[in-house]
Motif scaffolding. Sequence first.
Motif, short mmCIF file in Angstrom:
data_model
loop_
_atom_site.label_atom_id
_atom_site.label_comp_id
_atom_site.label_asym_id
_atom_site.label_seq_id
_atom_site.Cartn_x
_atom_site.Cartn_y
_atom_site.Cartn_z
N THR A 144 0.83 -1.20 0.00
CA THR A 144 0.00 0.00 0.00
C THR A 144 0.87 1.25 0.00
OG1 THR A 144 -1.73 1.20 1.21
CG2 THR A 144 -0.17 -0.03 2.53
N HIS A 145 0.29 2.34 -0.52
CA HIS A 145 0.95 3.65 -0.43
C HIS A 145 0.40 4.43 0.76
CE1 HIS A 145 3.15 3.38 -4.17
NE2 HIS A 145 2.06 3.02 -4.82
N ILE A 146 -0.66 3.91 1.39
CA ILE A 146 -1.29 4.62 2.52
C ILE A 146 -0.64 4.16 3.81
CG2 ILE A 146 -3.47 5.15 3.66
CD1 ILE A 146 -4.88 4.28 1.04
N LEU A 147 0.24 4.98 4.36
CA LEU A 147 1.01 4.58 5.53
C LEU A 147 0.13 4.37 6.76
CD1 LEU A 147 4.21 6.77 5.08
CD2 LEU A 147 3.79 4.44 4.35
N ALA A 148 -0.97 5.14 6.84
CA ALA A 148 -1.90 4.96 7.96
C ALA A 148 -2.51 3.56 7.94
CB ALA A 148 -3.01 6.01 7.89
N GLU A 149 -2.62 3.00 6.75
CA GLU A 149 -3.16 1.64 6.59
C GLU A 149 -2.25 0.62 7.25
OE1 GLU A 149 -4.15 -0.18 2.46
OE2 GLU A 149 -5.74 1.16 3.14
N VAL A 150 -0.95 0.79 7.10
CA VAL A 150 0.02 -0.11 7.72
C VAL A 150 0.01 0.06 9.23
CG1 VAL A 150 2.47 -0.74 7.85
CG2 VAL A 150 1.44 -0.12 5.65
N SER A 151 -0.02 1.32 9.69
CA SER A 151 -0.02 1.59 11.13
C SER A 151 -1.22 0.97 11.82
CB SER A 151 -0.02 3.11 11.39
OG SER A 151 1.14 3.70 10.87
N SER A 152 -2.40 1.04 11.16
CA SER A 152 -3.62 0.58 11.80
C SER A 152 -3.91 -0.90 11.57
CB SER A 152 -4.81 1.39 11.28
OG SER A 152 -4.99 1.20 9.89
#
Length: 314
Positions: free
Chosen positions: A188-196
Amino acid sequence: MIEVKELVKNYGLISAVDKITFSVKKGTILGLLGPNGAGKTTTMRILTTALPPTGGKAIVAGFDVVDQSLEVRKKIGYLPEIPPIYFEMTLMSYLSFVADIKEIPLSKKVNRIGEVLEMLALTDMSRRLIGHFSLGYRQRVGLAQALLHDPDILILDEPTRGLDPKQILEIRKLIKSLSGQKTIILSTHILAEVSSTCDEVVIIDQGRLVVADSVEHLSQRLAGGKTIEIEIKASFNEIETIFKKIDGVLSVKSMGKEAHGVSKLEVTTNGEIEVREELFQSIVKNKWMLHQLTPVGASLEEVFLKLTTKEGKE
């Protein structure tokens, strides 16, 4: 569950993947990060047997991706960047077709299709042509085909691409709910996705592995453990006086007073673990009631920029 050793993929003189090594434990959700062109999609295509490696080894669910590719495919569900769907088919006929390809027994086929449709909130769309679906719904159809045969491993390339904010939260919740049951790699390019969503993170840059670590440990390690948030039931002036006497404490800053005399403060240290231990010992010695003592890590955005940009590396 997944073991990648010295993996290489060359296109002529260009190395898309250059001796990457990492592993994923059973039940773990791993985020695969990197700038555009870093080698993420190439790595995922090798793991799904869609692309042969030039060198190295990849073992998925105990099977070699080159020598035992058919066994690997039985164990994985794959959502590529562009979902493999047929616009001229209805959703129900498409999933029935996928179920046949994946050799789902006839006795289980209808029930399993129903379960996946419900899981992805697609039940009401089952009789409609996929070509009439929005981009977000097409993405959900792609997820449906990946989940249909109930695989042990899911490999998802940009799983929330094209979804609206509400759908993104729903898909993240779904992926998170599968933690422990399935081993998942998501790009993913959405870093918040990895964090959550993710437990572990692998960052690739220019085809090479930059880091493989847990999300929490990585952010704390790069922040150096220098900042600590503390909540104590005592006056700030008293706390500040005692903490500033500790070697390695650089500053003590008030973050406001909460109810019932609890002071919230931010302590900046030199990063040595002994300083943290001495702070705790001071709290015990003064018989203060401790509500919180938390090392503050760097955000995943900061970590990503540090590891993948020239300025960050410097």
